[in-house]
Design an enzyme around this catalytic site. Structure first.
Site, PDB file in Angstrom:
ATOM      1  CB  CYS A 102      11.545   5.853   1.405  1.00  0.00           C
ATOM      2  SG  CYS A 102      10.343   7.138   1.739  1.00  0.00           S
TER       3      CYS A 102
HETATM    4  N1  LIG Z   1       7.817   9.864   5.478  1.00  0.00           N
HETATM    5  C1  LIG Z   1       8.635  10.193   4.494  1.00  0.00           C
HETATM    6  O1  LIG Z   1       9.710  10.723   4.748  1.00  0.00           O
HETATM    7  C2  LIG Z   1       8.283   9.975   3.034  1.00  0.00           C
HETATM    8  C3  LIG Z   1       9.131  10.517   2.059  1.00  0.00           C
HETATM    9  C4  LIG Z   1       8.796  10.360   0.717  1.00  0.00           C
HETATM   10  C5  LIG Z   1       7.647   9.650   0.372  1.00  0.00           C
HETATM   11  N2  LIG Z   1       6.840   9.113   1.347  1.00  0.00           N
HETATM   12  C6  LIG Z   1       5.638   8.405   0.918  1.00  0.00           C
HETATM   13  O2  LIG Z   1       4.500   9.198   1.250  1.00  0.00           O
HETATM   14  C7  LIG Z   1       3.397   8.360   1.589  1.00  0.00           C
HETATM   15  C8  LIG Z   1       2.873   8.731   2.977  1.00  0.00           C
HETATM   16  O3  LIG Z   1       3.896   8.497   3.921  1.00  0.00           O
HETATM   17  P1  LIG Z   1       3.851   9.102   5.383  1.00  0.00           P
HETATM   18  O4  LIG Z   1       5.224   8.922   5.920  1.00  0.00           O
HETATM   19  O5  LIG Z   1       3.262  10.468   5.414  1.00  0.00           O
HETATM   20  O6  LIG Z   1       2.830   8.081   6.095  1.00  0.00           O
HETATM   21  P2  LIG Z   1       2.144   8.265   7.541  1.00  0.00           P
HETATM   22  O7  LIG Z   1       1.809   6.898   7.995  1.00  0.00           O
HETATM   23  O8  LIG Z   1       2.971   9.148   8.393  1.00  0.00           O
HETATM   24  O9  LIG Z   1       0.812   9.072   7.225  1.00  0.00           O
HETATM   25  C9  LIG Z   1      -0.223   8.567   6.491  1.00  0.00           C
HETATM   26  C10 LIG Z   1      -1.526   9.094   7.055  1.00  0.00           C
HETATM   27  O10 LIG Z   1      -2.580   8.635   6.213  1.00  0.00           O
HETATM   28  C11 LIG Z   1      -3.688   8.340   7.038  1.00  0.00           C
HETATM   29  N3  LIG Z   1      -4.582   7.458   6.313  1.00  0.00           N
HETATM   30  C12 LIG Z   1      -4.453   6.136   6.040  1.00  0.00           C
HETATM   31  N4  LIG Z   1      -5.502   5.712   5.311  1.00  0.00           N
HETATM   32  C13 LIG Z   1      -6.300   6.775   5.109  1.00  0.00           C
HETATM   33  C14 LIG Z   1      -7.535   6.965   4.440  1.00  0.00           C
HETATM   34  N5  LIG Z   1      -8.163   5.963   3.827  1.00  0.00           N
HETATM   35  N6  LIG Z   1      -8.076   8.201   4.447  1.00  0.00           N
HETATM   36  C15 LIG Z   1      -7.463   9.231   5.094  1.00  0.00           C
HETATM   37  N7  LIG Z   1      -6.301   9.107   5.734  1.00  0.00           N
HETATM   38  C16 LIG Z   1      -5.727   7.892   5.740  1.00  0.00           C
HETATM   39  C17 LIG Z   1      -3.073   7.727   8.283  1.00  0.00           C
HETATM   40  O11 LIG Z   1      -3.951   7.776   9.384  1.00  0.00           O
HETATM   41  C18 LIG Z   1      -1.844   8.609   8.462  1.00  0.00           C
HETATM   42  O12 LIG Z   1      -2.115   9.729   9.274  1.00  0.00           O
HETATM   43  C19 LIG Z   1       3.933   6.928   1.490  1.00  0.00           C
HETATM   44  O13 LIG Z   1       3.625   6.425   0.224  1.00  0.00           O
HETATM   45  C20 LIG Z   1       5.420   7.098   1.628  1.00  0.00           C
HETATM   46  O14 LIG Z   1       6.128   6.071   0.972  1.00  0.00           O
HETATM   47  C21 LIG Z   1       7.132   9.274   2.667  1.00  0.00           C
END
Ligand SMILES: NC(=O)c1ccc[n+]([C@@H]2O[C@H](COP(=O)([O-])OP(=O)(O)OC[C@H]3O[C@@H](n4cnc5c(N)ncnc54)[C@H](O)[C@@H]3O)[C@@H](O)[C@H]2O)c1
Length: 448
Positions: free
Chosen positions: A286
């Protein structure tokens, strides 16, 4: 009397409130999987969508690939009907779909929305009337209305439109930012208020009903753009304040003042001050990334986000500062970085988590190697560190023994498993970027 559309809306709300609504969550990562478990714990039947077959198979066999999520939690969710799939046709059976896919920066440091656009294109053919689609991925204001809605409308074969008024049939679209703080055990996820803004008042109401069933407080706002901007404000606020203390730390070091003592004293003020802590540089999905989504979008309005740029400049320079401090510490022992054995403690981007995305440790390791140091790492959460979007290290975890063999031990991530007193006792030189050795009095420590 209710119109046909109003009664459909009421029907979906009722379905949500009675837990009969089927919830699809796309992206079984750090955000999507815990959310899926939260809905399952509230008796919703949840389907998790992911394109990675390994993740789908692990979840369906009752396993977990995230350290802080136990396989027993997955199995518990399975009892409530949770399962994972890579088959997007199952979107057709969902009443609500929440999108939690990555939003990184590309090689030019610009927003990479490809995960969102690919996901939305895959969902669109299976859309049905009265379905609620919510984007949770952090992104710039305008993404939901300008990118998601047009793709959903263009990609569904029945020509369905986004409902923008009570009397307009179609599907509902909203944005609701994720506020997960990995490793934070003090606030339960359901106690974190949930902000949401829909493309219509009805979409906001539905999103509020969906999230209100698991979060104790929902905060509806007037549009998706307000919700998108809210998330960015929160992260930019942190990014700028971390840059401020990182800069003040460097000044304090020159002045012989302990910045941590200063922060501890300042935070006793019961109003108008929030403590932020200096460190070796920003990490995680983030704070190092999201602000640049806004500065990119601002260009469209011929506007420069100077705070974001300055904070970015200071924060990205921090690993260089750490290298300088390691070099200075070695110099005191009449040693050069080149040829020195250096152990980096912690590769996760912050304490007690198994996530190394954008971790400053990776940059520090690469910079040390470039300078000719012989680098090893230890991190209880990572037996190996291979390669990712921005690094290619191919290293294996080194046991925490025989610390005397290293010319310098560098604390980059202050995992709570580490016994810092023992580390200092056994090492020749400790460079502490996290104030992890607070209270330990030793000439071997360089605090930076
Ligand atoms: N990790 C955090 O602490 C956090 C906190 C707040 C916001 N966010 C936001 O949340 C969002 C997700 O982050 P995250 O940390 O969970 O990411 P991540 O990489 O852990 O998980 C994303 C998942 O999406 C899957 N994916 C990608 N493309 C796909 C598709 N076309 N169809 C289905 N699945 C698909 C990936 O395989 C993966 O498992 C981001 O925008 C991030 O900025 C994350």
């Amino acid at each position: 009397m209710m119109t046909a559309n109003e009664s459909r809306l009421a029907g979906l709300k009722k379905k949500i409130e009675s837990r009969e609504a089927r919830v699809g969550i796309v992206g079984m990562g750090y955000v999507g999987l815990p959310l899926a478990l939260l809905y399952s714990s509230q008796r919703f039947k949840v389907t998790g969508f992911d394109i990675e077959p390994r993740k789908v198979a692990t979840l369906n066999s009752g396993g977990s690939y995230i350290v802080r999520i136990l396989p027993s939690e997955i199995r518990e969710a399975q009892k409530a009907g949770f399962r994972a799939t890579a088959d997007y046709s199952e979107i057709a059976q969902m009443d609500a779909v929440i999108i939690c896919v990555p939003t990184p920066l590309d090689e030019y440091h610009e927003p990479d929305l490809s995960f969102i656009t690919e996901t939305v294109k895959s969902i669109a053919p299976w859309l049905h009337e009265n379905q609620l689609i919510v984007l949770e991925s952090t992104t710039y204001p305008g993404t939901t209305e300008e990118v998601v809605v047009p793709l959903l409308e263009a990609g569904n074969p029945r020509g369905l439109k986004t409902s923008r008024a009570a009397d307009q049939p179609g599907f509902y679209v909203a944005f609701s930012p994720e506020r997960e703080d990995p490793g934070n055990e003090t606030v339960a996820r359901h106690d974190i208020p949930k902000v949401m803004g829909g493309c219509s008042p009805e979409a906001t109401q539905l999103a509020a009903a969906l999230y209100g069933s698991i979060f104790h407080r929902v905060v509806p706002v007037s549009s998706p753009a307000v919700a998108e901007m809210t998330k960015l404000l929160e992260n930019i606020y942190r990014c700028v304040n971390i840059a401020l203390v990182n800069e003040l730390k460097q000044l304090c070091m020159k002045m012989g003042i302990d910045i941590h003592e200063v922060i501890d004293a300042a935070k006793t003020k019961p109003f108008g001050f929030q403590a932020f802590y200096p460190g070796p540089g920003l990490g995680g999905h983030c704070i190092p990334i999201d602000p640049f989504y806004l500065s990119w979008k601002a260009q469209q309005f011929d506007f420069r986000t100077r705070f974001i740029e300055l904070a970015g400049e200071i924060n990205t320079a921090m690993p260089h500062f750490v290298i300088e401090q390691i070099a200075n510490g070695l110099n005191e022992h009449s040693k050069a970085l080149k040829g020195s054995k250096v152990l980096v403690l912690g590769v996760a981007y912050k304490r007690d988590i198994d996530d190394l995305r954008e971790s400053p440790s990776l940059t520090i390791i690469e910079m040390l190697r470039d300078k000719g140091a012989l680098v090893s790492y230890n991190d209880p959460y990572f037996p190996i560190v291979g390669h990712g979007r921005h690094y290619d290290l191919n290293m294996t975890n080194t046991p925490l023994d025989n610390l005397g063999q290293y010319d310098a031990v560098v604390i980059v991530t202050d995992h709570s498993d580490y016994d810092y007193k023992a580390i200092v006792e056994q090492s020749q030189l400790v460079v502490d970027t996290r104030n992890a050795t607070k209270g330990i009095d030793s000439a071997k420590i360089v605090r930076c």
